[in-house]
Design a protein around this motif. Structure first.
Motif, PDB file in Angstrom:
ATOM      1  N   ASN A  36       0.810  -1.220   0.000  1.00 54.19           N
ATOM      2  CA  ASN A  36       0.000   0.000   0.000  1.00 54.19           C
ATOM      3  C   ASN A  36       0.843   1.270   0.000  1.00 54.19           C
ATOM      4  OD1 ASN A  36      -2.588  -1.359   0.050  1.00 54.19           O
ATOM      5  ND2 ASN A  36      -2.039  -1.924   2.146  1.00 54.19           N
ATOM      6  N   TYR A  37       1.973   1.223  -0.726  1.00 53.54           N
ATOM      7  CA  TYR A  37       2.812   2.396  -0.997  1.00 53.54           C
ATOM      8  C   TYR A  37       3.423   3.001   0.259  1.00 53.54           C
ATOM      9  CZ  TYR A  37      -0.682   1.651  -4.579  1.00 53.54           C
ATOM     10  OH  TYR A  37      -1.537   1.064  -5.463  1.00 53.54           O
ATOM     11  N   GLY A  38       3.736   2.172   1.230  1.00 49.23           N
ATOM     12  CA  GLY A  38       4.291   2.673   2.481  1.00 49.23           C
ATOM     13  C   GLY A  38       5.799   2.709   2.510  1.00 49.23           C
ATOM     14  N   SER A  39       6.322   3.621   3.333  1.00 45.71           N
ATOM     15  CA  SER A  39       7.749   3.706   3.621  1.00 45.71           C
ATOM     16  C   SER A  39       7.980   3.111   5.004  1.00 45.71           C
ATOM     17  CB  SER A  39       8.221   5.160   3.598  1.00 45.71           C
ATOM     18  OG  SER A  39       8.085   5.706   2.312  1.00 45.71           O
ATOM     19  N   ILE A  40       9.204   2.697   5.278  1.00 43.13           N
ATOM     20  CA  ILE A  40       9.554   2.132   6.578  1.00 43.13           C
ATOM     21  C   ILE A  40      10.049   3.270   7.465  1.00 43.13           C
ATOM     22  CG2 ILE A  40      11.066   0.528   7.807  1.00 43.13           C
ATOM     23  CD1 ILE A  40      11.083  -1.164   5.212  1.00 43.13           C
ATOM     24  N   GLU A  41       9.311   3.554   8.522  1.00 46.35           N
ATOM     25  CA  GLU A  41       9.630   4.691   9.383  1.00 46.35           C
ATOM     26  C   GLU A  41      10.442   4.235  10.590  1.00 46.35           C
ATOM     27  OE1 GLU A  41       6.078   6.857  10.212  1.00 46.35           O
ATOM     28  OE2 GLU A  41       5.541   6.982   8.083  1.00 46.35           O
ATOM     29  N   ASP A  42      11.649   3.779  10.317  1.00 53.16           N
ATOM     30  CA  ASP A  42      12.571   3.355  11.359  1.00 53.16           C
ATOM     31  C   ASP A  42      13.568   4.494  11.574  1.00 53.16           C
ATOM     32  OD1 ASP A  42      14.669   2.346  12.844  1.00 53.16           O
ATOM     33  OD2 ASP A  42      14.745   0.432  11.790  1.00 53.16           O
ATOM     34  N   VAL A 109       4.280  -7.842 -15.489  1.00 55.76           N
ATOM     35  CA  VAL A 109       4.101  -6.578 -16.192  1.00 55.76           C
ATOM     36  C   VAL A 109       2.855  -5.907 -15.637  1.00 55.76           C
ATOM     37  CG1 VAL A 109       3.749  -5.476 -18.438  1.00 55.76           C
ATOM     38  CG2 VAL A 109       5.172  -7.538 -18.272  1.00 55.76           C
ATOM     39  N   ILE A 110       2.998  -4.642 -15.207  1.00 54.64           N
ATOM     40  CA  ILE A 110       1.852  -3.915 -14.680  1.00 54.64           C
ATOM     41  C   ILE A 110       1.709  -2.582 -15.415  1.00 54.64           C
ATOM     42  CG2 ILE A 110       1.955  -4.993 -12.412  1.00 54.64           C
ATOM     43  CD1 ILE A 110       3.304  -2.500 -11.352  1.00 54.64           C
ATOM     44  N   ASP A 111       0.492  -2.056 -15.442  1.00 61.27           N
ATOM     45  CA  ASP A 111       0.254  -0.753 -16.071  1.00 61.27           C
ATOM     46  C   ASP A 111      -0.644   0.125 -15.203  1.00 61.27           C
ATOM     47  OD1 ASP A 111      -2.189  -1.963 -16.345  1.00 61.27           O
ATOM     48  OD2 ASP A 111      -2.336  -1.679 -18.509  1.00 61.27           O
ATOM     49  N   GLN A 112      -0.819  -0.254 -13.952  1.00 65.28           N
ATOM     50  CA  GLN A 112      -1.652   0.514 -13.035  1.00 65.28           C
ATOM     51  C   GLN A 112      -1.134   0.323 -11.619  1.00 65.28           C
ATOM     52  OE1 GLN A 112      -5.567  -1.109 -13.420  1.00 65.28           O
ATOM     53  NE2 GLN A 112      -4.946  -3.172 -12.872  1.00 65.28           N
ATOM     54  N   ASP A 113      -1.668   1.127 -10.699  1.00 65.69           N
ATOM     55  CA  ASP A 113      -1.264   1.022  -9.297  1.00 65.69           C
ATOM     56  C   ASP A 113      -1.401  -0.421  -8.821  1.00 65.69           C
ATOM     57  OD1 ASP A 113      -0.965   3.745  -9.402  1.00 65.69           O
ATOM     58  OD2 ASP A 113      -2.695   4.205  -8.155  1.00 65.69           O
ATOM     59  N   THR A 114      -0.384  -0.889  -8.125  1.00 63.53           N
ATOM     60  CA  THR A 114      -0.393  -2.251  -7.605  1.00 63.53           C
ATOM     61  C   THR A 114       0.034  -2.196  -6.140  1.00 63.53           C
ATOM     62  OG1 THR A 114       0.197  -3.053  -9.803  1.00 63.53           O
ATOM     63  CG2 THR A 114       0.464  -4.594  -7.981  1.00 63.53           C
TER      64      THR A 114
END
Length: 139
Positions: A36-42, A109-114
């Motif tokens: 879900n497009y998250g970053s690791i906030e460590d 192969v993707i062409d949209q948000d995954t």
């Protein structure tokens, strides 16, 4: 390169024909280390998403307008591109994710948000990793 297409068919090879992309082409592709497009906030080792802009795709490869990343880049996507678990596509792009250096492994192969690449052909449910990436602009 062998890769799954659609409902389980396997392609043995693929050709991408050179074409010119207009300089006003816009958009971006963002690769993230969490679902879900998250970053690791460590606080000791934060891992941010990595965004590739359309201008970078065009300027880096003027001969074929395809952006490529081959294994590995230590400063990329929080250490290595193997960390990628989600991809956000803003614009018209095909994104090829491959499980081996040199685009020789399983690919998706993707062409949209995954938001979740776990279970995809490139990662599966095992401990496979993304080792090479291509971004192909579409018009």
């Amino acid at each position: 390169t062998r890769g799954q297409i659609g409902g389980g068919e396997e392609a043995q090879s693929a050709y991408i024909f050179r074409r010119n992309i207009a300089n006003d082409f816009s958009g971006q592709v963002t690769f993230c280390p969490l679902l879900n497009y998250g970053s690791i906030e460590d606080p000791n080792n934060p891992v941010e998403c990595h965004t590739v802009e359309a201008s970078e795709i065009i300027s880096q490869n003027t001969t074929d307008s395809i952006w490529r990343l081959d294994d590995p880049l230590d400063h990329w996507a929080g250490g290595r591109q193997e960390n990628i678990l989600s991809v956000k596509v803003d614009g018209k792009f095909l994104v090829v994710l491959n499980s081996a250096p040199g685009f020789t492994g399983r690919c998706t192969v993707i062409d949209q948000d995954t938001p979740n690449l776990i279970g995809s052909y490139v990662l599966g449910d095992e401990s496979r990793e993304i080792r090479s990436i291509a971004i192909i602009p579409l018009q």
